[in-house]
Enzyme design. Sequence first.
Site, PDB file in Angstrom:
ATOM      1  N   GLU A 187     -16.089  14.187 -12.074  1.00  0.00           N
ATOM      2  CA  GLU A 187     -16.978  15.321 -11.828  1.00  0.00           C
ATOM      3  C   GLU A 187     -18.452  14.969 -12.017  1.00  0.00           C
ATOM      4  O   GLU A 187     -19.327  15.703 -11.547  1.00  0.00           O
ATOM      5  CB  GLU A 187     -16.588  16.488 -12.736  1.00  0.00           C
ATOM      6  CG  GLU A 187     -15.212  17.048 -12.424  1.00  0.00           C
ATOM      7  CD  GLU A 187     -14.700  18.055 -13.424  1.00  0.00           C
ATOM      8  OE1 GLU A 187     -13.823  18.863 -13.054  1.00  0.00           O
ATOM      9  OE2 GLU A 187     -15.162  18.048 -14.595  1.00  0.00           O
ATOM     10  N   GLY A 192      -9.130  26.160 -10.032  1.00  0.00           N
ATOM     11  CA  GLY A 192      -8.116  26.754  -9.184  1.00  0.00           C
ATOM     12  C   GLY A 192      -8.503  28.162  -8.795  1.00  0.00           C
ATOM     13  O   GLY A 192      -9.069  28.910  -9.591  1.00  0.00           O
ATOM     14  N   MET A 210     -10.612  25.075 -17.458  1.00  0.00           N
ATOM     15  CA  MET A 210     -10.304  24.854 -18.865  1.00  0.00           C
ATOM     16  C   MET A 210     -11.520  24.641 -19.769  1.00  0.00           C
ATOM     17  O   MET A 210     -11.336  24.352 -20.957  1.00  0.00           O
ATOM     18  CB  MET A 210      -9.343  23.659 -18.996  1.00  0.00           C
ATOM     19  CG  MET A 210      -8.035  23.853 -18.255  1.00  0.00           C
ATOM     20  SD  MET A 210      -6.899  22.435 -18.350  1.00  0.00           S
ATOM     21  CE  MET A 210      -6.471  22.444 -20.082  1.00  0.00           C
ATOM     22  N   GLU A 211     -12.741  24.790 -19.249  1.00  0.00           N
ATOM     23  CA  GLU A 211     -13.915  24.493 -20.084  1.00  0.00           C
ATOM     24  C   GLU A 211     -15.065  25.484 -19.999  1.00  0.00           C
ATOM     25  O   GLU A 211     -15.823  25.649 -20.959  1.00  0.00           O
ATOM     26  CB  GLU A 211     -14.475  23.103 -19.733  1.00  0.00           C
ATOM     27  CG  GLU A 211     -13.561  21.940 -19.993  1.00  0.00           C
ATOM     28  CD  GLU A 211     -12.550  21.700 -18.880  1.00  0.00           C
ATOM     29  OE1 GLU A 211     -11.469  21.173 -19.167  1.00  0.00           O
ATOM     30  OE2 GLU A 211     -12.869  22.067 -17.709  1.00  0.00           O
ATOM     31  N   ASP A 268      -7.642  23.892  -5.694  1.00  0.00           N
ATOM     32  CA  ASP A 268      -6.316  24.360  -5.274  1.00  0.00           C
ATOM     33  C   ASP A 268      -6.356  25.860  -5.060  1.00  0.00           C
ATOM     34  O   ASP A 268      -7.036  26.592  -5.773  1.00  0.00           O
ATOM     35  CB  ASP A 268      -5.209  23.966  -6.266  1.00  0.00           C
ATOM     36  CG  ASP A 268      -5.499  24.373  -7.695  1.00  0.00           C
ATOM     37  OD1 ASP A 268      -4.670  25.070  -8.285  1.00  0.00           O
ATOM     38  OD2 ASP A 268      -6.558  23.985  -8.224  1.00  0.00           O
TER      39      ASP A 268
END
Length: 227
Positions: A11, A77, A172-173, A196
């Site tokens: 990233e 996602g 997740m962050e 996704d």
Amino acid sequence: MIGIIGAMALEVENLVKELENKREEQVGGIRFYLGLLAGKEVVLAVCGVGKCFAAICAQTMILTYCPECVINIGVAGALHPELQVGDMAIAVSAVQHDMDTSPIGDPLGLISGINLVELPCDQALCEKIAECAGALGYRTMTGIVASGDQFVADIEKKQWIAKTFGAIDCEMEGAAIVQTCYQSGVPCGVIRSISDSLTGNGMDFESFKHLAASHSTAVVKALLEAL
């Protein structure tokens, strides 16, 4: 000084490669990359996956380098049916979908101590990010990003998060970084490229994570040029 944080090396690696006058420093086990990017002084870091790593990295960056703002980039996602692979989701706020003290009467997602469910991003920064993404030709959507220490691939769980929190994407962050910045008084923005779709089962992520990461790095470069 502008801070940029990604969870995974993919990233931020393209941004690191383009740094002018690059130097590296290690603070508290975190490697920071400093230099010039698009004419701006920046500090970049790979925080690691999950909210705890993200918060540690953001707080260390803030205390060590005093950035004027922090940008969290990466992939996510989709939770909204209109978001497809490669689209950009820009956070106006963030929630922690796995924070739950509801058995004692709190709303789902409430962050104790600051008594917020939705953690606000910087409005002006959000608008500038969306403007830059649109100018690059990416389809964009602004809304709530949901973060948790889970890789959410189950369609029913995705739908539950979307319905419960009104979120458009999950990862997740982001919410941990937004909370850290909020409590430190530092403007924060979250850029997510969709890796996704809502109906994807996790295989989309492996197939498209590099494409999605390249989109988010392109947006952050355009943002730096516009700031």
